[in-house]
Write a protein that holds these residues in place. Structure first.
Motif, PDB file in Angstrom:
ATOM      1  N   MET A  26       0.705  -1.206   0.042  1.00 58.13           N
ATOM      2  CA  MET A  26      -0.010  -0.082   0.062  1.00 58.13           C
ATOM      3  C   MET A  26       0.843   1.280   0.169  1.00 58.13           C
ATOM      4  N   GLU A  27       1.964   1.317   0.702  1.00 68.74           N
ATOM      5  CA  GLU A  27       2.805   2.373   0.763  1.00 68.74           C
ATOM      6  C   GLU A  27       3.586   2.384  -0.508  1.00 68.74           C
ATOM      7  N   LEU A  28       3.795   1.568  -1.362  1.00 70.84           N
ATOM      8  CA  LEU A  28       4.469   1.482  -2.700  1.00 70.84           C
ATOM      9  C   LEU A  28       3.303   2.183  -3.608  1.00 70.84           C
ATOM     10  N   CYS A  29       2.112   1.848  -3.458  1.00 68.04           N
ATOM     11  CA  CYS A  29       1.055   2.166  -4.359  1.00 68.04           C
ATOM     12  C   CYS A  29       0.884   3.630  -4.055  1.00 68.04           C
ATOM     13  N   VAL A  30       0.809   4.070  -3.060  1.00 69.97           N
ATOM     14  CA  VAL A  30       0.567   5.491  -2.512  1.00 69.97           C
ATOM     15  C   VAL A  30       1.756   6.217  -3.199  1.00 69.97           C
ATOM     16  N   SER A  31       2.894   5.667  -2.969  1.00 71.68           N
ATOM     17  CA  SER A  31       4.166   6.533  -3.578  1.00 71.68           C
ATOM     18  C   SER A  31       4.189   6.552  -5.099  1.00 71.68           C
ATOM     19  N   MET A  38      -5.354   9.165  -6.209  1.00 71.88           N
ATOM     20  CA  MET A  38      -5.479   9.440  -4.936  1.00 71.88           C
ATOM     21  C   MET A  38      -6.720   9.965  -4.519  1.00 71.88           C
ATOM     22  N   ILE A  39      -7.781   9.576  -5.232  1.00 66.11           N
ATOM     23  CA  ILE A  39      -9.075   9.871  -4.978  1.00 66.11           C
ATOM     24  C   ILE A  39      -9.556   8.861  -3.885  1.00 66.11           C
ATOM     25  N   SER A  40     -10.315   9.132  -3.010  1.00 67.56           N
ATOM     26  CA  SER A  40     -10.572   8.019  -1.705  1.00 67.56           C
ATOM     27  C   SER A  40     -11.217   6.879  -2.249  1.00 67.56           C
ATOM     28  N   ARG A  41     -12.057   6.853  -3.017  1.00 68.37           N
ATOM     29  CA  ARG A  41     -12.554   5.717  -3.637  1.00 68.37           C
ATOM     30  C   ARG A  41     -11.638   4.801  -4.230  1.00 68.37           C
ATOM     31  N   ARG A  42     -10.958   5.422  -5.089  1.00 71.52           N
ATOM     32  CA  ARG A  42     -10.026   4.600  -5.600  1.00 71.52           C
ATOM     33  C   ARG A  42      -8.917   4.139  -4.892  1.00 71.52           C
ATOM     34  N   GLN A  43      -8.462   4.751  -3.781  1.00 74.94           N
ATOM     35  CA  GLN A  43      -7.615   4.451  -2.762  1.00 74.94           C
ATOM     36  C   GLN A  43      -8.168   2.952  -2.123  1.00 74.94           C
ATOM     37  N   PHE A 102     -14.047  -3.057   1.586  1.00 75.40           N
ATOM     38  CA  PHE A 102     -14.507  -1.850   0.772  1.00 75.40           C
ATOM     39  C   PHE A 102     -15.678  -1.217   1.539  1.00 75.40           C
ATOM     40  N   ALA A 103     -16.485  -2.051   1.976  1.00 73.72           N
ATOM     41  CA  ALA A 103     -17.644  -1.649   2.656  1.00 73.72           C
ATOM     42  C   ALA A 103     -17.271  -1.263   4.126  1.00 73.72           C
ATOM     43  N   LEU A 104     -16.293  -1.459   4.819  1.00 74.95           N
ATOM     44  CA  LEU A 104     -15.901  -0.868   6.031  1.00 74.95           C
ATOM     45  C   LEU A 104     -15.074   0.579   5.805  1.00 74.95           C
ATOM     46  N   LEU A 105     -14.253   0.579   4.590  1.00 74.74           N
ATOM     47  CA  LEU A 105     -13.554   1.724   4.522  1.00 74.74           C
ATOM     48  C   LEU A 105     -14.270   2.510   3.838  1.00 74.74           C
ATOM     49  N   SER A 106     -15.359   2.407   3.047  1.00 73.80           N
ATOM     50  CA  SER A 106     -16.219   3.429   2.684  1.00 73.80           C
ATOM     51  C   SER A 106     -16.983   4.085   3.987  1.00 73.80           C
ATOM     52  N   MET A 107     -17.439   3.233   4.871  1.00 72.06           N
ATOM     53  CA  MET A 107     -18.070   3.863   5.656  1.00 72.06           C
ATOM     54  C   MET A 107     -17.133   4.506   6.708  1.00 72.06           C
ATOM     55  N   ALA A 108     -16.045   4.304   7.095  1.00 76.04           N
ATOM     56  CA  ALA A 108     -15.069   4.997   7.802  1.00 76.04           C
ATOM     57  C   ALA A 108     -14.633   6.344   7.063  1.00 76.04           C
ATOM     58  N   GLY A 109     -14.225   6.199   5.831  1.00 81.82           N
ATOM     59  CA  GLY A 109     -14.059   7.475   5.076  1.00 81.82           C
ATOM     60  C   GLY A 109     -15.283   8.266   5.147  1.00 81.82           C
ATOM     61  N   ASN A 110     -16.526   7.943   4.973  1.00 89.00           N
ATOM     62  CA  ASN A 110     -17.659   8.860   5.248  1.00 89.00           C
ATOM     63  C   ASN A 110     -17.664   9.551   6.445  1.00 89.00           C
ATOM     64  N   LEU A 111     -17.317   8.881   7.481  1.00 91.15           N
ATOM     65  CA  LEU A 111     -17.315   9.368   9.007  1.00 91.15           C
ATOM     66  C   LEU A 111     -16.254  10.330   9.046  1.00 91.15           C
ATOM     67  N   MET A 112     -14.931  10.128   8.839  1.00 86.13           N
ATOM     68  CA  MET A 112     -13.833  10.917   8.866  1.00 86.13           C
ATOM     69  C   MET A 112     -13.422  11.643   8.015  1.00 86.13           C
ATOM     70  N   GLY A 113     -14.114  11.582   6.440  1.00 84.77           N
ATOM     71  CA  GLY A 113     -13.658  12.451   5.468  1.00 84.77           C
ATOM     72  C   GLY A 113     -12.245  12.243   5.034  1.00 84.77           C
ATOM     73  N   PHE A 116      -9.037  10.521   6.705  1.00 80.94           N
ATOM     74  CA  PHE A 116      -8.945   9.290   6.975  1.00 80.94           C
ATOM     75  C   PHE A 116      -7.677   8.482   6.052  1.00 80.94           C
ATOM     76  N   LEU A 117      -7.647   9.141   4.838  1.00 77.68           N
ATOM     77  CA  LEU A 117      -6.589   8.810   3.833  1.00 77.68           C
ATOM     78  C   LEU A 117      -5.333   8.810   4.467  1.00 77.68           C
ATOM     79  N   GLU A 118      -4.991   9.861   5.669  1.00 73.26           N
ATOM     80  CA  GLU A 118      -3.828   9.709   6.104  1.00 73.26           C
ATOM     81  C   GLU A 118      -3.403   8.271   6.751  1.00 73.26           C
ATOM     82  N   TYR A 119      -4.388   7.615   7.320  1.00 68.59           N
ATOM     83  CA  TYR A 119      -4.113   6.449   7.968  1.00 68.59           C
ATOM     84  C   TYR A 119      -4.589   5.181   7.157  1.00 68.59           C
ATOM     85  N   ILE A 120      -4.455   5.319   5.778  1.00 62.69           N
ATOM     86  CA  ILE A 120      -5.060   4.268   4.766  1.00 62.69           C
ATOM     87  C   ILE A 120      -3.802   3.124   4.820  1.00 62.69           C
TER      88      ILE A 120
END
Length: 401
Positions: A26-31, A38-43, A102-113, A116-120
């Motif tokens: 995941m670190e390699l993909c982000v870099s 870098m859009i949240s849904r794609r991440q 994906f469902a859990l990440l989407s719900m967490a992203g909707n809550l934290m905005g 949340f991507l800083e902790y991905i």
């Protein structure tokens, strides 16, 4: 260490390896990935793929290690059958892990905005480790009950993701087919969920039928050893299993057909599979006491209760009191609930069969040990008597001389 302790230890090792692999990838993909990713849904999609890959690879290693059919001493057909099982189960686990994460990440992203991507990376590492641990342990202790427990989680996760990402906010006012009657991401997610759920149903059905055949043959063999007993035989057992296999297989095929043929371009085929599954499941629940007489009375009663509840809700929809979406949701949940009970019954039959097999082997060993002790005692008893007899005979000869 025993089996369960070794399994837990291996699961912890899998957790560490998968967590490290998930964080690194995941670190390699982000870099390295471009800014468009870098859009949240794609991440979230990338993280879900990594989590599913870690869990699936862990499952394959665990299931292949416990399988004795992959040995070179077995026939080629047995090895191929086991490879097909591994591929099918890996598909179910991969799709379940992807949709759930994906469902859990989407719900967490909707809550934290966007924060949340800083902790991905850390979240991906944790989810990958948990997925690796769970799948490895379940692969070591795989049975129909474990596999069936994934089915409702998988379906609920897939439908939830489709409902969260759809661009039609009023889809539920019509029916579930409207949720998949598009070419959007949500529609593809919903249809893929139905297709993979059908595959999962077919796989669980295969394990269930195999266990029913194995347990029946074992009891027949033991009864024949003890003497012919009519109570051990079920009339037309092969025909019953064939009918049960066809109905369970068609229920899975119906799910695949509903997800494959959307209503707008294929209305006839879509309705054939959608209405066909209702007819097949109703017939299956009604005839289950004849199809599978080894099951308990409780599961037969649960099937009749499910038919009654669905019938009442269906009448309410025909009278305009309820919506078709509620009817379909209730029918789907009832079917999944019944399927879990059915699988747990099969798992209970398997556990009883293994316990009876162990008891039977212990009795045979005890009987063999008793026979050995008796034979040894007889030999030990005959040696002194023969020596004593020879001694008396020589004494008589000496006295005669």
């Amino acid at each position: 260490m025993g089996l369960h302790q070794r399994t837990e230890t291996s699961g912890l090792v899998s957790f560490i390896i998968c967590a490290m692999a998930g964080a690194s990838v995941m670190e390699l993909c982000v870099s390295l990935l471009p800014a468009a990713w870098m859009i949240s849904r794609r991440q979230f999609v990338i993280a879900s793929i990594i989590i599913a890959a870690c869990g699936t690879i862990s499952f394959i290693f665990g299931y292949a290690r416990r399988s004795s059919s992959l040995s070179t001493h077995n026939r080629l057909i047995e090895i191929l059958r086991r490879l097909v099982e591994i591929l099918a189960l890996a598909t179910v686990y991969a799709s379940t892990l992807f949709l759930t994460s994906f469902a859990l990440l989407s719900m967490a992203g909707n809550l934290m905005g966007t924060m949340f991507l800083e902790y991905i990376v850390a979240v991906c590492a944790g989810f990958s480790g948990v997925a690796g641990y769970i799948t490895f342990v379940q692969a070591e202790l795989m049975d129909a009950k474990t596999l069936a427990a994934l089915l409702p989680l998988f379906v609920v996760a897939g439908v939830s993701v489709a409902g969260l990402t759809t661009d039609d906010p009023n889809w539920y006012t019509n029916n579930f087919s409207q949720l998949g009657d598009r070419t959007t991401f949500a529609a593809r997610m919903f249809n893929s969920t139905l297709i993979l759920a059908g595959i999962c149903i077919i796989i669980v059905s295969y394990f269930a039928i195999s266990e029913l055949v194995t347990s029946y043959r074992q009891r027949r063999e033991w009864h024949q050893e003890q003497g012919p007993l009519r109570s051990s035989r079920i009339k037309h057992y092969k025909a019953r299993l064939i009918c049960l296999s066809i109905m369970l297989a068609f229920s899975g095929i119906a799910f695949i057909g509903i997800g494959t043929f959307r209503y707008t371009p294929h209305p006839i085929l879509h309705n054939v599979f959608a209405r066909g599954i209702v007819c097949v499941m109703g017939l299956l629940l009604l005839t289950l006491p004849w199809l599978a007489p080894q099951l308990s009375l409780a599961i037969y009663a649960a099937g009749y209760l499910a038919i009654a509840v669905c019938g009442v809700v269906l009448i309410q929809w025909l009278d305009g009191i309820n919506t078709l979406t509620n009817v379909e949701a209730l029918a789907g949940l009832v079917f999944l609930g019944w399927f879990i009970m059915f699988s747990r019954q099969i798992a209970a039959i398997e556990a009883d069969r293994i316990a009876e097999q162990v008891l039977h082997i212990d009795q045979e060993e005890a009987s063999a040990d008793a026979n050995t002790v008796t034979a040894t005692a007889n030999i030990a008893g005959t040696i002194p008597s023969s020596v004593d007899k020879n001694h008396r005979m020589h004494s008589r000869i000496a006295a005669t001389q």
